[in-house]
Scaffold this motif. Sequence first.
Motif, PDB file in Angstrom:
ATOM      1  N   ILE A   1      -3.700   4.664   6.868  1.00  0.00           N
ATOM      2  CA  ILE A   1      -2.600   3.729   6.146  1.00  0.00           C
ATOM      3  C   ILE A   1      -1.052   4.654   6.971  1.00  0.00           C
ATOM      4  O   ILE A   1      -0.183   3.894   7.341  1.00  0.00           O
ATOM      5  N   LEU A   2      -1.285   6.135   7.199  1.00  0.00           N
ATOM      6  CA  LEU A   2       0.565   6.747   7.492  1.00  0.00           C
ATOM      7  C   LEU A   2       0.074   6.699   8.575  1.00  0.00           C
ATOM      8  O   LEU A   2       1.144   6.586   9.113  1.00  0.00           O
ATOM      9  N   SER A   3      -1.281   6.253   9.702  1.00  0.00           N
ATOM     10  CA  SER A   3      -0.683   6.001  11.129  1.00  0.00           C
ATOM     11  C   SER A   3       0.313   5.160  11.329  1.00  0.00           C
ATOM     12  O   SER A   3       0.986   5.253  12.264  1.00  0.00           O
TER      13      SER A   3
ATOM     14  N   GLN B   1       0.795  -1.097   0.148  1.00  0.00           N
ATOM     15  CA  GLN B   1      -0.112  -0.218  -0.122  1.00  0.00           C
ATOM     16  C   GLN B   1       1.031   1.393   0.197  1.00  0.00           C
ATOM     17  O   GLN B   1       0.668   2.131  -0.437  1.00  0.00           O
ATOM     18  N   VAL B   2       2.597   0.871   0.175  1.00  0.00           N
ATOM     19  CA  VAL B   2       2.954   2.437   0.161  1.00  0.00           C
ATOM     20  C   VAL B   2       4.290   2.273  -0.464  1.00  0.00           C
ATOM     21  O   VAL B   2       4.332   1.017  -0.866  1.00  0.00           O
TER      22      VAL B   2
ATOM     23  N   ILE C   1       7.623   7.382   3.738  1.00  0.00           N
ATOM     24  CA  ILE C   1       7.111   6.905   2.278  1.00  0.00           C
ATOM     25  C   ILE C   1       5.979   8.130   1.976  1.00  0.00           C
ATOM     26  O   ILE C   1       5.544   8.636   2.356  1.00  0.00           O
ATOM     27  N   VAL C   2       5.205   6.709   0.684  1.00  0.00           N
ATOM     28  CA  VAL C   2       3.699   7.836   0.029  1.00  0.00           C
ATOM     29  C   VAL C   2       3.319   6.749  -0.315  1.00  0.00           C
ATOM     30  O   VAL C   2       3.916   5.464  -0.385  1.00  0.00           O
ATOM     31  N   VAL C   3       2.006   6.825  -0.237  1.00  0.00           N
ATOM     32  CA  VAL C   3       0.382   6.222  -0.898  1.00  0.00           C
ATOM     33  C   VAL C   3       1.632   5.815  -1.798  1.00  0.00           C
ATOM     34  O   VAL C   3       1.460   6.674  -3.048  1.00  0.00           O
ATOM     35  N   CYS C   4       0.658   4.351  -2.689  1.00  0.00           N
ATOM     36  CA  CYS C   4       1.155   4.248  -4.055  1.00  0.00           C
ATOM     37  C   CYS C   4      -0.325   4.731  -4.791  1.00  0.00           C
ATOM     38  O   CYS C   4      -1.075   4.731  -4.081  1.00  0.00           O
TER      39      CYS C   4
END
Length: 194
Positions: free
Chosen positions: A147-149, A94-95, A168-171
């Motif tokens: 997701i970022l948490s 996911q990232v 990281i960044v979300v895909c």
Amino acid sequence: MAAAALALLSAHAVSGYHLPTLSARIAPPKLTLAAPRAPPPHMLDFDSNTLIAIGTLIVGLGGGVGLIAFTESAGKRNEQSSNSQPCVECTGKQVTTCTICQGSGSDPYASLVAGVREMTGSSSSGEKIVVEDWASGPTEIVMYEEILSRYPPKVTESVCEGCSGRGIVVCDNCRGTGIQPRFLERYSPDDFMD
């Protein structure tokens, strides 16, 4: 000798045997009243080029209708099947790693980026967006908060603006689902409207 032939001819003429003349051999045309004839029917003249054109038309129409039917049935089968293929970009995580800081969370040019953002008047965070809601008014939302948490910020100084210091960044391909989107799911009709 000529006299003998002449005597023989005269003997035949006298006895009633005579040579037929040209006028006796040709019969005069008979005149009869006949019904007027209809014109002969016009027959269709099919040559090989006409047959090839008709054959091409039939094959083209049949092939086109068959291709449309095949495509429609493939689309219906695709909708019925579940999509479980992991995303090819993030391999289901996911990232992805931030391309600006290469996963470290620190950007040596972060102060310059912050200065440009101040001059242009844009917001400093890429995670939060403001959504206009008619019922409750403007609301601030953190994108992909769930997701970022799971990834806390790694640094506190020279924080990368692309990933907010997380590394990281979300895909972008699967938009955080971890499942490879089907081709037609990646685009909506609004993407092609002007």
